[in-house]
Design a protein around this motif. Structure first.
Motif, PDB file in Angstrom:
ATOM      1  N   SER A 103       0.826  -1.207   0.000  1.00  0.00           N
ATOM      2  CA  SER A 103       0.000   0.000   0.000  1.00  0.00           C
ATOM      3  C   SER A 103       0.865   1.264   0.000  1.00  0.00           C
ATOM      4  O   SER A 103       0.557   2.245  -0.687  1.00  0.00           O
ATOM      5  CB  SER A 103      -0.935  -0.001   1.210  1.00  0.00           C
ATOM      6  OG  SER A 103      -0.211  -0.130   2.422  1.00  0.00           O
ATOM      7  N   LEU A 135       2.163   1.870  -3.499  1.00  0.00           N
ATOM      8  CA  LEU A 135       1.159   2.503  -4.353  1.00  0.00           C
ATOM      9  C   LEU A 135       0.983   3.978  -4.001  1.00  0.00           C
ATOM     10  O   LEU A 135       0.813   4.818  -4.890  1.00  0.00           O
ATOM     11  CB  LEU A 135      -0.177   1.767  -4.206  1.00  0.00           C
ATOM     12  CG  LEU A 135      -0.227   0.349  -4.775  1.00  0.00           C
ATOM     13  CD1 LEU A 135      -1.553  -0.317  -4.421  1.00  0.00           C
ATOM     14  CD2 LEU A 135      -0.032   0.367  -6.282  1.00  0.00           C
ATOM     15  N   ALA A 136       1.023   4.297  -2.704  1.00  0.00           N
ATOM     16  CA  ALA A 136       0.865   5.687  -2.280  1.00  0.00           C
ATOM     17  C   ALA A 136       2.013   6.551  -2.780  1.00  0.00           C
ATOM     18  O   ALA A 136       1.807   7.686  -3.233  1.00  0.00           O
ATOM     19  CB  ALA A 136       0.765   5.762  -0.764  1.00  0.00           C
ATOM     20  N   LEU A 139       3.955   6.013  -5.413  1.00  0.00           N
ATOM     21  CA  LEU A 139       3.846   6.169  -6.864  1.00  0.00           C
ATOM     22  C   LEU A 139       2.713   7.121  -7.227  1.00  0.00           C
ATOM     23  O   LEU A 139       2.875   7.994  -8.096  1.00  0.00           O
ATOM     24  CB  LEU A 139       3.629   4.798  -7.506  1.00  0.00           C
ATOM     25  CG  LEU A 139       3.544   4.769  -9.034  1.00  0.00           C
ATOM     26  CD1 LEU A 139       4.842   5.290  -9.638  1.00  0.00           C
ATOM     27  CD2 LEU A 139       3.254   3.353  -9.528  1.00  0.00           C
ATOM     28  N   ALA A 140       1.571   6.963  -6.555  1.00  0.00           N
ATOM     29  CA  ALA A 140       0.426   7.830  -6.843  1.00  0.00           C
ATOM     30  C   ALA A 140       0.743   9.282  -6.524  1.00  0.00           C
ATOM     31  O   ALA A 140       0.371  10.193  -7.275  1.00  0.00           O
ATOM     32  CB  ALA A 140      -0.797   7.367  -6.054  1.00  0.00           C
ATOM     33  N   LEU A 162       3.181  10.672  -9.223  1.00  0.00           N
ATOM     34  CA  LEU A 162       2.480  10.842 -10.493  1.00  0.00           C
ATOM     35  C   LEU A 162       1.468  11.981 -10.429  1.00  0.00           C
ATOM     36  O   LEU A 162       1.294  12.735 -11.400  1.00  0.00           O
ATOM     37  CB  LEU A 162       1.782   9.543 -10.893  1.00  0.00           C
ATOM     38  CG  LEU A 162       2.696   8.386 -11.291  1.00  0.00           C
ATOM     39  CD1 LEU A 162       1.874   7.145 -11.605  1.00  0.00           C
ATOM     40  CD2 LEU A 162       3.571   8.765 -12.490  1.00  0.00           C
ATOM     41  N   ALA A 163       0.790  12.108  -9.277  1.00  0.00           N
ATOM     42  CA  ALA A 163      -0.174  13.197  -9.124  1.00  0.00           C
ATOM     43  C   ALA A 163       0.515  14.550  -9.174  1.00  0.00           C
ATOM     44  O   ALA A 163       0.007  15.508  -9.780  1.00  0.00           O
ATOM     45  CB  ALA A 163      -0.937  13.039  -7.814  1.00  0.00           C
ATOM     46  N   ALA A 181      -9.451  14.897  -9.384  1.00  0.00           N
ATOM     47  CA  ALA A 181      -9.150  14.074  -8.214  1.00  0.00           C
ATOM     48  C   ALA A 181     -10.129  14.352  -7.072  1.00  0.00           C
ATOM     49  O   ALA A 181     -10.605  13.423  -6.402  1.00  0.00           O
ATOM     50  CB  ALA A 181      -7.717  14.327  -7.753  1.00  0.00           C
ATOM     51  N   GLY A 220       0.501  16.407  -4.650  1.00  0.00           N
ATOM     52  CA  GLY A 220       0.977  15.026  -4.645  1.00  0.00           C
ATOM     53  C   GLY A 220       1.001  14.443  -3.250  1.00  0.00           C
ATOM     54  O   GLY A 220       0.662  13.277  -3.043  1.00  0.00           O
ATOM     55  N   VAL A 277      -2.544  13.516  -2.310  1.00  0.00           N
ATOM     56  CA  VAL A 277      -2.973  12.285  -2.985  1.00  0.00           C
ATOM     57  C   VAL A 277      -2.347  11.066  -2.322  1.00  0.00           C
ATOM     58  O   VAL A 277      -3.012  10.034  -2.127  1.00  0.00           O
ATOM     59  CB  VAL A 277      -2.617  12.344  -4.482  1.00  0.00           C
ATOM     60  CG1 VAL A 277      -2.797  10.977  -5.144  1.00  0.00           C
ATOM     61  CG2 VAL A 277      -3.480  13.389  -5.192  1.00  0.00           C
ATOM     62  N   SER A 278      -1.081  11.160  -1.956  1.00  0.00           N
ATOM     63  CA  SER A 278      -0.431  10.049  -1.258  1.00  0.00           C
ATOM     64  C   SER A 278      -1.151   9.730   0.046  1.00  0.00           C
ATOM     65  O   SER A 278      -1.369   8.555   0.379  1.00  0.00           O
ATOM     66  CB  SER A 278       1.035  10.391  -0.984  1.00  0.00           C
ATOM     67  OG  SER A 278       1.658   9.363  -0.244  1.00  0.00           O
ATOM     68  N   VAL A 323      -4.412   7.847  -0.768  1.00  0.00           N
ATOM     69  CA  VAL A 323      -4.209   6.448  -1.171  1.00  0.00           C
ATOM     70  C   VAL A 323      -3.871   5.589   0.041  1.00  0.00           C
ATOM     71  O   VAL A 323      -4.415   4.478   0.208  1.00  0.00           O
ATOM     72  CB  VAL A 323      -3.096   6.361  -2.235  1.00  0.00           C
ATOM     73  CG1 VAL A 323      -2.732   4.904  -2.513  1.00  0.00           C
ATOM     74  CG2 VAL A 323      -3.544   7.047  -3.522  1.00  0.00           C
TER      75      VAL A 323
END
Length: 405
Positions: free
Chosen positions: A204, A207-208, A210-211, A214-215, A230, A368, A371-372, A375
């Protein structure tokens, strides 16, 4: 406020914030729960520094997201009335109220301080140190955490204990876009953080991270569209989460190929969706995830068969005590809000999440980071865990400082 204009660095409200940024990632590797105390201390010292210099307290002036956070916490207080865990719920709300109040005051203190590069440099140094220490700890069989915590060398699952530390790194990593260094250094920091997140056993957090990165990149390219999209997606997901999960679970393929921890999450969500359907309006009460009827039981054989977990290895794994139907929390913020606070809590949480993302939209790095945090909240940790809530609030104060810089 004019007293802050020529303030020396050692007396600035920014100094405690920079200090925790420099040591926080390493502290989280050693003992992540200490972040709750460390954040409280750093925020309090920042507030006191402002008071000492100006003679006035930096009383909060919340924006929309701040007021929505206060409203959500207020609804949590109401939901104590029908909670099966009233004492724990009251203690949790008290602790969160202190963290939120300190964060709002520290944000105002930081906003009034002179712009400074030191916070960004402390962030870069802290991230670099945390990445190196986490990698060394993992490569050496977790010697640092075994030593700090006094665990025996054969402690099972010790490697997975790095996930909270990697989650903190993932939370702060997008802010590397805003550090006062050249793009080569920023790029190296971002790549190192993503590489460590990919290597360590923390799906998890991976993914956070990377998200978030990318965000931030997406917000640099499309600064208006990406944050608005978003925010709309998050609000829609939170409001419709029980229906989205119910539909997704009905279409889920066999879970046997998944890692056991991921399959466990799916089974937890299946159990939680059914419990939400029983009390959708008010929920089961604040902190009730710990005491939901049937939550402490193991999964019945028919549930395992329904999700294709038929192998002896799967049956053995889900037969252990730790593989309960609801172990402490739902591993999804939206479902936990619905489960405990009902539709009113979900609406407030949806509005808060959207407002926070929009408030962060002025800076790709801060967006970003937001967003992290989202996630991670949708995949890990309880909504009310003090160390995680404190870390997110601290990151928000850091965002104010970086925006000033």
């Amino acid at each position: 406020m004019t007293a802050l204009v020529t303030l020396p660095w050692h007396r600035s409200p920014l100094t405690p914030i920079a200090g925790l940024l420099a040591v926080g990632p390493v502290l989280a590797v050693a003992q992540f729960r200490a972040m709750a105390v460390a954040v409280t201390l750093a925020l309090a010292l920042s507030v006191l520094a402002h008071r000492r210099v100006t003679g006035a307290w930096p009383w909060p002036r919340p924006g929309l997201a701040g007021w929505l956070a206060v409203a959500l916490l207020g609804w949590c207080g109401v939901a104590v009335l029908w909670s099966p865990e009233k004492l724990r719920a009251a203690q949790t709300i008290g602790g969160l109220a202190v963290l939120l109040g300190l964060a709002l005051m520290a944000a105002r203190a930081v906003a009034a301080a002179p712009a400074s590069r030191q916070v960004g440099l402390a962030l870069a140094g802290g991230l670099a140190a945390g990445i190196v220490v986490a990698a060394v700890d993992h490569a050496s069989g977790n010697w640092l955490r075994l030593m700090v915590r006094g665990f025996p060398a054969d402690m099972p699952f010790i490697g997975f204990g790095l996930k909270p530390a990697v989650s903190l790194l993932a939370l702060l990593l997008p802010l590397a876009f805003a550090v006062p260094l050249g793009w080569a250094w920023r790029g190296a920091l971002l790549l190192a953080g993503l590489a460590v997140a990919a290597w360590l056993p923390a799906e998890s957090a991976r993914l956070a991270a990377l998200a978030g990165v990318l965000a931030a990149a997406g917000a640099m390219l499309l600064p208006r569209l990406v944050p608005r999209l978003a925010a709309a997606l998050l609000a829609g997901f939170v409001v419709t989460a029980p229906m989205v999960f119910a539909l997704g679970l009905s279409l889920a393929p066999p879970l046997e190929p998944l890692p056991r921890s991921a399959a466990h999450r799916v089974l937890i969500w299946d159990f939680v969706v059914d419990r939400i359907a029983e009390r959708p309006l008010l929920g089961w009460g604040m902190e009730s995830a710990r005491a939901i009827p049937g939550g402490s039981a193991r999964f019945p054989a028919e549930d395992l068969a329904r999700f294709g977990l038929n192998s002896p290895a799967a049956r053995q794994w889900f037969g252990v005590e730790a593989a309960r139907r609801l172990p402490l929390h739902t591993h999804n913020a939206s479902l936990q809000i619905w489960l405990e606070l009902g539709v009113a809590g979900a609406l407030l949480a949806a509005a808060l999440g959207a407002a926070a993302l929009l408030a962060a939209s002025g800076s790709p790095a801060i967006f970003g980071m937001a967003v992290s945090a989202v996630v991670t909240g949708q995949l890990s940790f309880g909504v009310w865990q003090p160390w995680w809530v404190g870390s997110v609030l601290f990151a928000a104060v850091v965002a104010v400082a970086l925006r000033r810089g």
